[in-house]
Design an enzyme around this catalytic site. Structure first.
Site, short mmCIF file in Angstrom:
data_model
loop_
_atom_site.label_atom_id
_atom_site.label_comp_id
_atom_site.label_asym_id
_atom_site.label_seq_id
_atom_site.Cartn_x
_atom_site.Cartn_y
_atom_site.Cartn_z
N HIS A 69 -20.67 -5.12 2.04
CA HIS A 69 -20.34 -5.40 0.63
C HIS A 69 -21.57 -5.75 -0.19
CE1 HIS A 69 -19.78 -9.74 1.88
NE2 HIS A 69 -20.18 -9.96 0.65
N ASP A 120 -18.52 -5.52 8.52
CA ASP A 120 -19.15 -5.68 7.20
C ASP A 120 -20.68 -5.73 7.29
OD1 ASP A 120 -19.73 -6.22 4.56
OD2 ASP A 120 -18.18 -7.74 4.32
N SER A 147 -23.79 -14.13 1.80
CA SER A 147 -23.32 -12.88 2.42
C SER A 147 -24.50 -12.13 3.02
CB SER A 147 -22.65 -12.00 1.37
OG SER A 147 -21.38 -12.50 1.07
N1 ARG Z 1 -15.24 -12.28 0.12
C1 ARG Z 1 -16.51 -11.72 0.46
C2 ARG Z 1 -17.63 -12.46 -0.25
O1 ARG Z 1 -17.47 -12.87 -1.37
C3 ARG Z 1 -16.63 -10.29 0.06
C4 ARG Z 1 -15.89 -9.42 0.96
C5 ARG Z 1 -15.94 -8.00 0.52
N2 ARG Z 1 -14.75 -7.35 1.02
C6 ARG Z 1 -13.72 -6.99 0.23
N3 ARG Z 1 -12.63 -6.56 0.80
N4 ARG Z 1 -13.79 -7.03 -1.07
O2 ARG Z 1 -18.71 -12.57 0.27
#
Ligand code: ARG
Length: 741
Positions: free
Chosen positions: A88, A223, A654
């Site tokens: 992501h 991811d 992230s």
């Molecule tokens: N919640 C994650 C973050 O903010 C992002 C994950 C991305 N995946 C998704 N299905 N949108 O770091």
């Protein structure tokens, strides 16, 4: 006798060194030695403080990079500059390089040799060192200054300090405030502008589970994305992509551990957490829960419904809006979960109790009364005033600015200003830059989507914002179309230069100021964004912030004074932090237990060929059927996918490396869990977990799924057991006892 002596020594010790424990806290690496090291060792760390953070010798920090200004974190995993981060985090690069013919979003991408790598278009920064500069700033900020004057003065001192620090090299220098303006630190970075895209799995692996699973455990997402950092012939950074640059030789790269793990394994995460609000007052919580967050959730849901319906109809629109949809959806769900979490965990009451304790402490001493008497009343008044304008302020951004044609019109201001000048050179430059901005904008623009978003957002604005806060221009427009927002959208969108690439390019051939000025979308941008949001609300917020900034600075000063033996971690602010703890399971709610890892079995359990979020690629299924996991399965033969640990992270983290007690990479952090969505405001030790991709799944996908074995060969793979301090949970112990039978 002995007991008393021990207690006395313990008391001395407490006074000398503030106490810290694992889990909560995003700590500054330069203070690890003083604040955290003893506790880290207890948890299972086997490195020296210098191996973690050192200015003169290579240390862990040299393998950690900030992506861009801090949108994500990455780690260097080979001596050829190979960098690992999240799918992501690479999503917009993957998206921008995707076409219907080469759809990397859908199919993934793998450069089989260096020459196939694609310029990524963002830079990465390495931290060279950090320094405490509080003493150069704080004493010069006298108590007689207002908060605004304080900020202004701090800025001017910061600029002077930055200049001195930056003169003898080409490093980037940043100075940031910590603890709400009670401390200041300087950060020196080396920034590499040539980063290339190396590999990504298909979204059906990298985003498996989609928005349904986002922010949730148990999870089964691969991811991750790979990039490579490039440098010039002398291994020095370049500002941008240069064809003959070479892979960067880093000061340090992380070895990768593919050995077995256990619950209780030491886990440490380095990265660039963006922002937290752990010291937010009860008044702030109240406003967020009751006004701000529900508004964001409502508007974003409307926008997402429009995006998603159109994306499902057309592959090109799907590609063009994948990134926009992901970012709107990510924080739609975030705020939804945060509101629920703040309520469920009674965070308002907890904050209130803390504030009451603070007030009682202040009342005990007249010197404290002098300094802190206005803190709570300033919070109270400040938030009362802010609450009156927060809905409008939120809608100005979330509803008005969300409309793509309005945000393009807003950027037309620069052109308009240039058209008014008689400097032809300036004019030509402004036109050229408007052209390239427009090209970029329209390349990924859907008229159909944006027109619907416009109609929905204008309607929401008209219905939800108190009439006396709506500008006359807007109300007249609504009246003109008799409140028919679809008609309003049809009419305005069919004429505006900001909704059509052809009209825009025609206009830019011979731009006239009047064409911009009479455009309704420009008028909305000018009235609502510029005059209302920037100017009017800006001025009102400045007055309110006199109270709120003062309160939050003094409150934090006060509670640290009140609890001198407690080490308070500073809020995240996009600077390098380290959090440590252990791999750990949890009980999300009464009678429910969540194990600390997931396996490929769970991917298959969730499979649903009819739901795009849960499609399993054929090749992955094949590997699963054959149990062809190579060296990446654990000793029980399981293919681990994700795991959780009790580390303290937030957005910006992230892509951060999860590191074991020996400094080896065991995973890549990518998310938080649903039960602790209030975590950015209040950390919940029993509930808060970091969700990471197990490095063994990442390597399995690179090697077995993508056949990119050459990338594995670059890495330093360690395969013995991860070091462990055997603080295993009861559930795991029982499980192992059963296994042994
Ligand atoms: N919640 C994650 C973050 O903010 C992002 C994950 C991305 N995946 C998704 N299905 N949108 O770091």
């Amino acid at each position: 006798m002995k007991k008393i002596a021990l207690a006395f020594i313990a008391a001395l010790f407490l006074l000398g060194t503030p106490t810290v424990k694992a889990d909560e806290g995003m700590w500054l690496p330069m203070f690890v030695k003083r604040l955290n090291y003893v506790d880290m060792q207890k948890q299972g760390l086997q490195l020296t403080p210098e191996e973690i953070y050192s200015v003169n010798n290579s240390s862990l920090k040299d393998a950690i990079v900030r992506l861009g200004g801090g949108f994500c974190t990455g780690e260097i995993i080979s001596d050829q500059g190979l960098m690992l981060t999240n799918h992501h985090c690479g999503f917009s690069v993957i998206q921008e390089n995707s076409t219907k013919e080469n759809n990397y979003l859908r199919d993934g991408f793998w450069a089989m040799k260096n020459a196939d790598e694609i310029p990524a278009g963002f830079s990465v920064s390495f931290l060279v060192k950090m320094e405490d500069v509080t003493k150069d700033i704080l004493p010069l900020l006298g108590v007689e200054l207002t908060e605004a004057q304080r900020a202004e003065k701090a800025d001017s001192i910061i600029n002077a300090l930055k200049e001195v620090a930056g003169t003898d090299n080409d490093y980037d220098v940043q100075i940031k405030s910590f603890y709400n303006g009670n401390e200041y630190y300087m950060f020196i970075y080396e920034t590499f502008g040539d980063v290339r895209f190396v590999g990504a799995p298909p979204s059906s692996i990298g985003k498996y589970g989609g928005d349904t699973d986002n922010w949730m455990w148990p999870r089964h997402t691969g991811d991750f994305t790979l990039f490579r950092v490039y440098a010039d012939a002398d291994n020095k950074p370049t500002k941008e992509y240069k064809e003959d640059n070479k892979p960067y030789t880093p000061k340090h790269s992380l070895p990768v551990n593919i050995g077995d793990r256990r619950a209780g394994d030491y886990s440490m995460i380095f990265g660039y957490p963006g922002s937290t609000d752990r010291y937010l007052s009860s008044y702030g919580v109240e406003m967020a829960v009751n006004i701000e967050q529900p508004a964001i959730v409502k508007l974003r849901r409307q926008v997402l419904d429009i995006y998603e319906a159109e994306m499902a109809k057309d592959e090109q629109i799907y590609i063009n809006y994948a990134d926009k949809q992901a970012s709107v959806a990510n924080y739609w769900k975030y705020f939804k979960g945060q509101t629920a979490g703040l309520k469920r965990l009674k965070i308002y009451d907890k904050k209130k109790n803390e504030e009451n304790a603070f007030e009682a402490w202040v009342a005990k001493d007249s010197k404290r009364v002098d300094e802190y008497k206005n803190v709570i009343s300033n919070y109270d008044q400040g938030y009362q005033e802010l609450s009156k304008i927060i809905l409008k302020s939120t809608y100005d951004i979330e509803a008005i600015y969300r409309v793509e044609a309005i945000s393009l019109a807003w950027r037309g201001r620069g052109l308009l200003a240039a058209l008014g000048s008689d400097d032809d050179d300036k004019k030509a430059k402004a036109i050229a830059s408007a052209k390239s901005a427009a090209e970029k904008h329209f390349k990924e623009y859907s008229y159909t989507i944006d027109k619907q978003v416009f109609a929905a957002m204008m309607k929401a604005y008209s219905m939800d914002i108190p009439a006396d806060q709506q500008p006359k221009m807007f109300k007249d427009l609504v009246a003109k179309f008799k409140g028919d927002f679809t008609k309003m959208a049809d009419k305005i969108y069919s004429k505006s230069i900001f909704t059509s690439s052809e009209r825009m390019m025609d206009f830019l051939e011979k731009p006239k100021a009047s064409a911009i000025e009479k455009d309704y979308l420009y008028q909305i941008a000018k009235t609502i964004i510029l005059e209302d949001y920037v100017q009017n609300l800006g001025a009102q917020k400045k007055v309110i912030n006199e109270k709120l900034d003062n309160a939050s600075r003094l409150y934090l000063k006060g509670i640290r004074e009140m609890n001198p033996s407690k080490a308070y971690a500073p809020d995240a602010n996009s600077t390098m932090r380290v959090t440590y703890g252990s791999v750990k399971d949890y009980f999300p709610r009464d009678a429910v237990y969540y194990n600390y890892y997931t396996t490929i079995e769970g991917i298959m359990e969730k499979e649903d060929p009819k739901n795009p979020e849960f499609v399993v690629p054929a090749k992955l299924k094949e590997l699963y059927m054959k149990k062809d996991y190579g060296q990446y399965a654990n000793s029980k033969g399981e293919m681990i996918v994700n795991f959780i640990s009790n580390n303290d992270i937030t957005g910006g983290n992230s892509g951060s490396p999860v590191i074991n007690g020996r400094g080896e990479l065991i995973g890549t952090a990518f998310d938080g869990n649903w039960e602790a969505m209030s975590g950015d405001i209040a950390f919940e030790t029993e509930l808060q977990r970091t969700i990471s991709v197990d490095i063994r799944y990442t390597l399995f996908i690179i090697d077995k799924y993508a056949g990119a074995k050459h990338l594995i060969d670059e890495m330093k793979i360690v395969s013995d057991l991860s070091p462990n301090t055997s603080i295993e949970t009861d559930v795991v112990k029982e499980e192992e006892a059963l296994d042994a039978k």
